[in-house]
Design a protein around this motif. Structure first.
Motif, PDB file in Angstrom:
ATOM      1  N   THR A   1       3.742   2.751   3.003  1.00 43.74           N
ATOM      2  CA  THR A   1       3.400   2.243   1.671  1.00 43.74           C
ATOM      3  C   THR A   1       4.714   1.845   0.999  1.00 43.74           C
ATOM      4  O   THR A   1       5.594   2.686   0.810  1.00 43.74           O
ATOM      5  CB  THR A   1       2.687   3.308   0.828  1.00 43.74           C
ATOM      6  OG1 THR A   1       1.425   3.614   1.424  1.00 43.74           O
ATOM      7  CG2 THR A   1       2.446   2.798  -0.589  1.00 43.74           C
ATOM      8  N   GLU A   2       4.815   0.572   0.689  1.00 44.14           N
ATOM      9  CA  GLU A   2       6.080   0.039   0.171  1.00 44.14           C
ATOM     10  C   GLU A   2       5.889  -0.512  -1.235  1.00 44.14           C
ATOM     11  O   GLU A   2       4.901  -1.196  -1.513  1.00 44.14           O
ATOM     12  CB  GLU A   2       6.577  -1.069   1.103  1.00 44.14           C
ATOM     13  CG  GLU A   2       7.896  -1.695   0.688  1.00 44.14           C
ATOM     14  CD  GLU A   2       8.293  -2.829   1.617  1.00 44.14           C
ATOM     15  OE1 GLU A   2       8.928  -2.549   2.656  1.00 44.14           O
ATOM     16  OE2 GLU A   2       7.935  -3.991   1.304  1.00 44.14           O
ATOM     17  N   ILE A   3       6.831  -0.210  -2.114  1.00 42.01           N
ATOM     18  CA  ILE A   3       6.788  -0.736  -3.487  1.00 42.01           C
ATOM     19  C   ILE A   3       8.015  -1.608  -3.723  1.00 42.01           C
ATOM     20  O   ILE A   3       9.145  -1.206  -3.409  1.00 42.01           O
ATOM     21  CB  ILE A   3       6.726   0.399  -4.526  1.00 42.01           C
ATOM     22  CG1 ILE A   3       5.381   1.122  -4.431  1.00 42.01           C
ATOM     23  CG2 ILE A   3       6.935  -0.146  -5.946  1.00 42.01           C
ATOM     24  CD1 ILE A   3       5.148   2.178  -5.491  1.00 42.01           C
ATOM     25  N   SER A   4       7.785  -2.791  -4.260  1.00 46.81           N
ATOM     26  CA  SER A   4       8.877  -3.692  -4.615  1.00 46.81           C
ATOM     27  C   SER A   4       8.761  -4.073  -6.086  1.00 46.81           C
ATOM     28  O   SER A   4       7.657  -4.131  -6.637  1.00 46.81           O
ATOM     29  CB  SER A   4       8.846  -4.954  -3.740  1.00 46.81           C
ATOM     30  OG  SER A   4       7.649  -5.685  -3.980  1.00 46.81           O
ATOM     31  N   ILE A   5       9.894  -4.316  -6.714  1.00 49.53           N
ATOM     32  CA  ILE A   5       9.945  -4.709  -8.131  1.00 49.53           C
ATOM     33  C   ILE A   5      10.747  -6.000  -8.209  1.00 49.53           C
ATOM     34  O   ILE A   5      11.945  -6.004  -7.905  1.00 49.53           O
ATOM     35  CB  ILE A   5      10.598  -3.610  -8.996  1.00 49.53           C
ATOM     36  CG1 ILE A   5       9.883  -2.268  -8.780  1.00 49.53           C
ATOM     37  CG2 ILE A   5      10.563  -4.000 -10.471  1.00 49.53           C
ATOM     38  CD1 ILE A   5      10.689  -1.064  -9.198  1.00 49.53           C
TER      39      ILE A   5
END
Length: 320
Positions: free
Chosen positions: A234-238
């Protein structure tokens, strides 16, 4: 002929001409009025029958004898009514499905609690070990009921605007990190890695209700863990979207969602799995709450997904 010849030679021709014109004008007005009244009564009846216009407002307008205009208006009315009927049918189907889902979500924990309490009343309470075990399970059922009711209450408040947001400036990177730490053990059970897409060395300040947005991120990450594959990610990018906006993306490589389900994904209690097993638990209100919280910030939420490949949920936020 003798009468006309007599009049022609005994009366001034100009008088005859004026008399002829007056007679023609009067006849024209009478016929025009009668024809318009005749058509008006029938057209007005059509308008009344289909309630296209109020008769009062219809009388104020000039009466048209253009059948093409009337036909066009009736055609537009028919199309509008057809669309309205189809919309009502769809809403009725949604209402029935919603009521069925609500009853199912509430019925399961209620019956569970009822079963354990009745067993205790029938004598199981005398056995200390059994009583403790059953009371613990009944408590969990009550907690689930409270959880569902609280979520419903929150959605209602968000919809009517009663839930006030405590907006302030905060670091979205730090918030994501705290969500990762909170769900680290849950992800470890399925050997799912929670990670950023890159190393964010500097804080990214945004404006919003930090507590509510933490709830948004928690719901999205929990879903990615629930429906993610073993040893997945699970990857989060901003990312900076425009000068005063950022977009937060939550991406996983889980089971994905079929395209036909995407438009209804944020409905209350809507589930892609129609089996009703509810094996993954939850109130079925998570994504609906997410959508309402983001919209309460006047922002947008998006979803992209492909079956057996993964999903990406993203939402925008205002930069501080």
């Amino acid at each position: 002929m003798s009468v006309f010849l007599y009049m022609y030679y005994s009366i001034n021709p100009l008088v005859i001409l004026l008399f002829a014109l007056a007679t023609y004008g009067l006849s024209f007005l009478i016929i025009q009025y009668r024809v318009e009244h005749f058509i008006y009564k029938r057209i007005n009846k059509i308008y009344k029958d289909i309630t296209l216009l109020e008769s009062a407002s219809f009388r104020k307008n000039s009466i048209t004898t253009d059948m093409a205009t009337l036909t066009k208006q009736i055609d537009q009315f028919a199309k509008g009514k057809k669309l309205e009927i189809e919309t009502l049918k769809v809403r009725e189907e949604y209402r029935k499905e919603f009521m069925g889902n609500v009853s199912h979500e509430l019925k399961t924990p209620l019956f569970t609690v009822q079963g354990y309490l009745e067993t205790l009343i029938d004598g199981a309470i005398d056995d200390k070990n059994v009583a403790e075990k059953y009371l613990t399970r009944a408590t969990k059922g009550v907690e689930r009921l409270i959880y569902i009711v609280k979520d419903l209450d929150m959605i209602t408040k968000l919809e009517v605007g009663d839930l006030s947001l405590n907006q302030k400036d905060f670091d979205i990177v730090q918030l994501v990190q705290s969500v990762f730490e909170l769900l680290e053990m849950k992800a470890a059970k399925k050997q799912i890695t929670l990670t950023f897409d890159m190393d964010y060395k500097n804080p990214i300040m945004v404006k919003g209700d930090e507590e509510r947005l933490q709830q948004v991120l928690t719901n999205l990450v929990v879903n990615s863990i629930k429906y993610g594959r073993e040893k997945g990610t699970t990857e989060i990018s901003i990312e900076t979207l425009v000068k005063n906006k950022v977009i937060v993306r939550v991406t996983d490589n889980g089971e994905g969602i079929a395209k036909q389900h995407l438009p209804r994904l944020f409905e209350r209690f809507f589930r892609v799995d129609k089996s009703g097993s509810r094996k993954e638990g939850g109130s079925g209100l998570g994504l609906s709450i997410v959508k309402h919280i983001i919209e309460a910030h006047d922002e947008k939420i998006y979803v992209e997904s492909e079956l057996n490949i993964g999903s990406e949920f993203s939402f925008t936020l205002e930069k501080a």
